[in-house]
Design a protein around this motif. Structure first.
Motif, PDB file in Angstrom:
ATOM      1  N   ASP A 296       0.855  -1.181   0.000  1.00 54.04           N
ATOM      2  CA  ASP A 296       0.000   0.000   0.000  1.00 54.04           C
ATOM      3  C   ASP A 296       0.896   1.238   0.000  1.00 54.04           C
ATOM      4  O   ASP A 296       2.120   1.149   0.185  1.00 54.04           O
ATOM      5  N   ASP A 297       0.289   2.405  -0.222  1.00 53.62           N
ATOM      6  CA  ASP A 297       1.090   3.626  -0.341  1.00 53.62           C
ATOM      7  C   ASP A 297       1.829   3.976   0.951  1.00 53.62           C
ATOM      8  O   ASP A 297       2.902   4.584   0.909  1.00 53.62           O
ATOM      9  N   ALA A 298       1.255   3.590   2.100  1.00 55.04           N
ATOM     10  CA  ALA A 298       1.920   3.875   3.376  1.00 55.04           C
ATOM     11  C   ALA A 298       3.249   3.132   3.465  1.00 55.04           C
ATOM     12  O   ALA A 298       4.273   3.701   3.873  1.00 55.04           O
ATOM     13  N   LYS A 299       3.259   1.870   3.064  1.00 53.81           N
ATOM     14  CA  LYS A 299       4.499   1.090   3.104  1.00 53.81           C
ATOM     15  C   LYS A 299       5.479   1.604   2.061  1.00 53.81           C
ATOM     16  O   LYS A 299       6.688   1.683   2.308  1.00 53.81           O
ATOM     17  N   ARG A 300       4.964   1.996   0.902  1.00 54.93           N
ATOM     18  CA  ARG A 300       5.849   2.557  -0.116  1.00 54.93           C
ATOM     19  C   ARG A 300       6.460   3.871   0.373  1.00 54.93           C
ATOM     20  O   ARG A 300       7.617   4.188   0.066  1.00 54.93           O
ATOM     21  N   GLY A 301       5.693   4.629   1.173  1.00 61.38           N
ATOM     22  CA  GLY A 301       6.240   5.850   1.765  1.00 61.38           C
ATOM     23  C   GLY A 301       7.349   5.542   2.754  1.00 61.38           C
ATOM     24  O   GLY A 301       8.362   6.249   2.815  1.00 61.38           O
ATOM     25  N   ASP A 302       7.171   4.476   3.535  1.00 61.09           N
ATOM     26  CA  ASP A 302       8.227   4.060   4.466  1.00 61.09           C
ATOM     27  C   ASP A 302       9.501   3.716   3.703  1.00 61.09           C
ATOM     28  O   ASP A 302      10.612   4.070   4.129  1.00 61.09           O
ATOM     29  N   PHE A 303       9.351   3.039   2.582  1.00 61.93           N
ATOM     30  CA  PHE A 303      10.492   2.660   1.748  1.00 61.93           C
ATOM     31  C   PHE A 303      11.180   3.900   1.174  1.00 61.93           C
ATOM     32  O   PHE A 303      12.416   4.018   1.209  1.00 61.93           O
ATOM     33  N   ALA A 304      10.389   4.834   0.662  1.00 62.85           N
ATOM     34  CA  ALA A 304      10.940   6.022   0.000  1.00 62.85           C
ATOM     35  C   ALA A 304      11.627   6.968   0.971  1.00 62.85           C
ATOM     36  O   ALA A 304      12.452   7.796   0.556  1.00 62.85           O
ATOM     37  N   ASN A 305      11.304   6.862   2.258  1.00 61.87           N
ATOM     38  CA  ASN A 305      11.884   7.749   3.268  1.00 61.87           C
ATOM     39  C   ASN A 305      12.767   7.004   4.265  1.00 61.87           C
ATOM     40  O   ASN A 305      13.036   7.499   5.356  1.00 61.87           O
ATOM     41  N   ASP A 306      13.235   5.813   3.877  1.00 62.28           N
ATOM     42  CA  ASP A 306      13.984   4.944   4.790  1.00 62.28           C
ATOM     43  C   ASP A 306      15.398   5.479   5.031  1.00 62.28           C
ATOM     44  O   ASP A 306      16.268   5.383   4.162  1.00 62.28           O
ATOM     45  N   THR A 307      15.619   6.022   6.216  1.00 65.32           N
ATOM     46  CA  THR A 307      16.960   6.493   6.585  1.00 65.32           C
ATOM     47  C   THR A 307      17.661   5.507   7.515  1.00 65.32           C
ATOM     48  O   THR A 307      18.789   5.769   7.953  1.00 65.32           O
TER      49      THR A 307
END
Length: 220
Positions: A138-149
């Motif tokens: 889902d987009d929430a998990k994709r957001g976690d991936f895109a902002n993974d520091t």
């Protein structure tokens, strides 16, 4: 007095001998191997072997908006500022916003002092992630991936190297800076392993070649 002085004399002699050996570099010292980075001890080749090999998936439905970034981290700053601050030197801030510093792009060795000249690269590109399993998130998990520091997924690099890389995997593109290849391959594998993304056969073969050429790649 003599019976008391002998142990002291022996102790003093032993201490002098130990110091002499240390000065000569003969004492065994438990120091880290300079050729082995702490992160590399995670055994990148083993992690690579655990990745699922599959063909690249479809790009149907993909857009960068499906990977919401950059997340806010304060007033007028976001994850981009976080990476700029982490990867730069002599950082200057306005509040929490990075306004100046010095960045050396690991991909090509270019140096910048203006943050507007620096790109934040997703080591595993968003489109590549989509084709290797992220299309099912889902987009929430994709957001976690895109902002993974937390993982080595985000890095400050030159805009030109970031654009040249695009959404290509290591079988299609590698950094011009060959001395960074080992780290690049390890970072790629670490990210895909954590997020349980697949690799193509060509991608896996290239990563294997890159890692086998590293002194630390298969060390525990």
């Amino acid at each position: 007095m003599r019976t008391r002085s002998r142990p002291r004399a022996a102790l003093a002699a032993a201490l002098i001998a130990a110091l002499a050996l240390g000065a000569a570099g003969c004492l065994a010292v438990d120091e880290p191997d300079p050729d082995v980075s702490p992160s590399a001890r995670g055994n990148a080749l083993t992690m690579l072997g655990q990745l699922t090999v599959a063909g690249a998936g479809s790009m149907k439905g993909y857009s960068r908006e499906r990977f919401p970034h950059w997340r806010d981290t304060g007033t007028n700053c976001d994850v981009r500022d976080t990476v700029l601050k982490r990867d730069g030197k002599n950082i200057k801030l306005s509040g929490c916003n990075v306004v100046a510093g010095r960045w050396e792009s690991a991909y090509d060795g270019r140096v910048f002092t203006d943050p507007s000249d620096v790109d934040i690269d997703h080591v595993v590109p968003l489109a590549n992630a989509w084709r290797s399993g992220a299309d099912e998130w889902d987009d929430a998990k994709r957001g976690d991936f895109a902002n993974d520091t937390t993982r080595p997924q985000l890095i400050a690099v030159s805009a030109s190297s970031n654009r040249a890389k695009g959404d290509q995997d290591p079988s299609q593109w590698k950094p011009a800076n060959r001395s960074y290849w080992c780290q690049y391959a390890e970072n790629w594998v670490t990210v895909k392993h954590h997020w349980r993304l697949t690799v193509t056969s060509a991608e896996k073969a290239t990563l294997t070649d890159m890692l086998e050429g590293c002194t630390w790649a298969s060390k525990p």
